[in-house]
Structure formats: structure tokens, C-alpha cells
Design an enzyme around this catalytic site. Structure first.
Site: not given
Ligand code: ITT
Length: 188
Positions: A7, A65
Site C-alpha cells: 500500500t 481497497d
Molecule cells: P493504497 O495504496 O492502499 O491504494 P490509497 O490511499 O490509494 O492507498 P484507497 O484507494 O483504498 O487507498 O483509498 C481511497 C480513499 O479513501 C483514500 O483517499 C483514503 O484516504 C480514503 N480512505 C481509505 N480508508 C479510509 C478510512 O479508514 N477512513 C477514511 N478515509 C479512508
């Protein structure tokens, strides 16, 4: 037991460590970027990402994700959550929700697990709640300041991280993964 977690998001690793420590697992972060497929389903994104990273890494790996799915916005931003946060931020989402009575939303999370050459598996976890009218709290990350989970009065960003971790979408998805792994890979 140990697992490698690919990640780009340090907050996710920190939360996954806290959650999996309770379940007896150690998490090692791997810095491998992977392309995300375009799909409305977090499971699809996690399955595809896990397969890609396992093959690249040559070892078993989890990816994850997450998206915020808002009912009144036809489940937007969903799997576009990162793009939306990086462009219009939570204030842009709150603007779209101005004058909207139905505040229901859920975080959906999918943990993808794959071994090289194997078929990926996905483990889902979701948490129901509502979108607050203003951002509140300094904890957590991403959309946490505007999300209040069911039965709570505080946003995720106002809750101590252990409390968020006890009920979160991430907790539920990781717990499902661990339950499966204990059953299917008892020697690990
Ligand atoms: P990866 O490298 O693991 O993909 P990422 O930050 O791109 O990291 P995601 O695409 O899964 O992760 O996340 C989508 C968005 O949702 C991203 O802007 C995160 O900050 C937000 N997000 C993920 N988990 C969250 C949580 O537990 N609480 C609030 N926002 C969250």
C-alpha cells in the site's frame, strides 16, 4: 504469523498493524505500486491488485481497497474516493450534500490476498453511518472527519484509533481474512 501488505498509504498500515496485532499477526509494509482497475466494486480492485502484486513480488501479499459510498449520491464517490479527496476534498463532498436529508453512507473495504500464480481471494468489510454536516476531529485520515458510524455521536476522526479499529470496515475485512487464513493456511 506475518503478512506483507502492499500500500502507498501509511495510515492503512498503521491501522492494519493495530488490528492484526490483536489477532496475532504481524504486518510488513511493501512499497509496490499497482494499477487499479476501473470498477464500482472494491472487491474487483482488491482482487486484481493482489494478483498483480503477488506476481511482481514473487510472494504472498495482501492489498486493500476502500471507498466511501454515499447513498444520496448514488454511492459516489465509491471506488473514486481517492481521486475525489485529492481534488475537491471533504469540503467538496459536503457541498454536494448541502440540503440533502438522506445522510446515509458506508465505508466499504476489501482485502485482497494472493500467492504468486494463484487465484486471488477478496474479503469484504463495511461499516454503516452518516455524513456529518461539517468536518470534525483531528484523528484518523481521509474521510474520517465527516463520517459518523451508527450508534455514535463522534466522527471517526474524533474517536481514539483503537475505537475506530474495533468497528471499522478495515477491521471487518481483515478479521474475515484472518479467519480464512487460519482455516486454509494453518501452518503459516
Ligand atoms: P493504497 O495504496 O492502499 O491504494 P490509497 O490511499 O490509494 O492507498 P484507497 O484507494 O483504498 O487507498 O483509498 C481511497 C480513499 O479513501 C483514500 O483517499 C483514503 O484516504 C480514503 N480512505 C481509505 N480508508 C479510509 C478510512 O479508514 N477512513 C477514511 N478515509 C479512508
Amino acid at each position: 504469523m506475518r503478512v506483507q501488505f502492499a500500500t502507498s498509504n501509511e495510515h492503512k498500515v498503521a491501522e492494519a498493524r493495530g488490528i492484526l496485532a490483536v489477532l496475532g499477526w504481524e504486518v510488513e509494509r511493501v512499497a509496490i505500486d499497482y494499477p487499479e482497475v476501473r470498477s464500482p466494486s472494491v472487491e474487483d480492485v482488491a482482487l486484481d491488485g493482489a494478483r498483480y502484486v503477488a506476481d511482481k513480488l514473487g510472494g504472498p501479499v495482501i492489498v486493500e481497497d476502500t471507498g466511501l459510498f454515499i447513498r444520496a449520491l448514488k454511492w459516489f464517490p465509491g471506488t473514486y474516493s481517492k481521486y475525489v479527496l485529492n481534488t475537491v476534498d471533504v469540503t467538496g463532498v459536503l457541498r454536494l450534500m448541502e440540503g440533502v436529508d438522506d445522510r446515509y453512507a458506508e465505508f466499504r473495504c476489501a482485502v485482497g490476498f494472493c500467492e504468486p500464480g494463484g487465484d486471488p481471494k477478496a474479503f469484504a468489510g463495511a461499516v454503516p453511518g452518516t455524513i456529518n454536516h461539517a468536518p470534525l476531529g483531528d484523528g484518523g485520515f481521509g474521510y474520517d472527519p465527516i463520517f459518523i458510524t451508527e450508534g455514535e455521536s463522534r466522527t471517526f476522526a474524533q474517536m481514539p484509533v483503537e475505537e475506530k479499529n474495533a468497528v471499522s470496515h478495515r477491521r471487518r475485512a481483515l478479521a474475515a481474512f484472518v479467519a480464512w487464513a487460519r482455516e486454509e493456511m494453518p501452518g503459516r
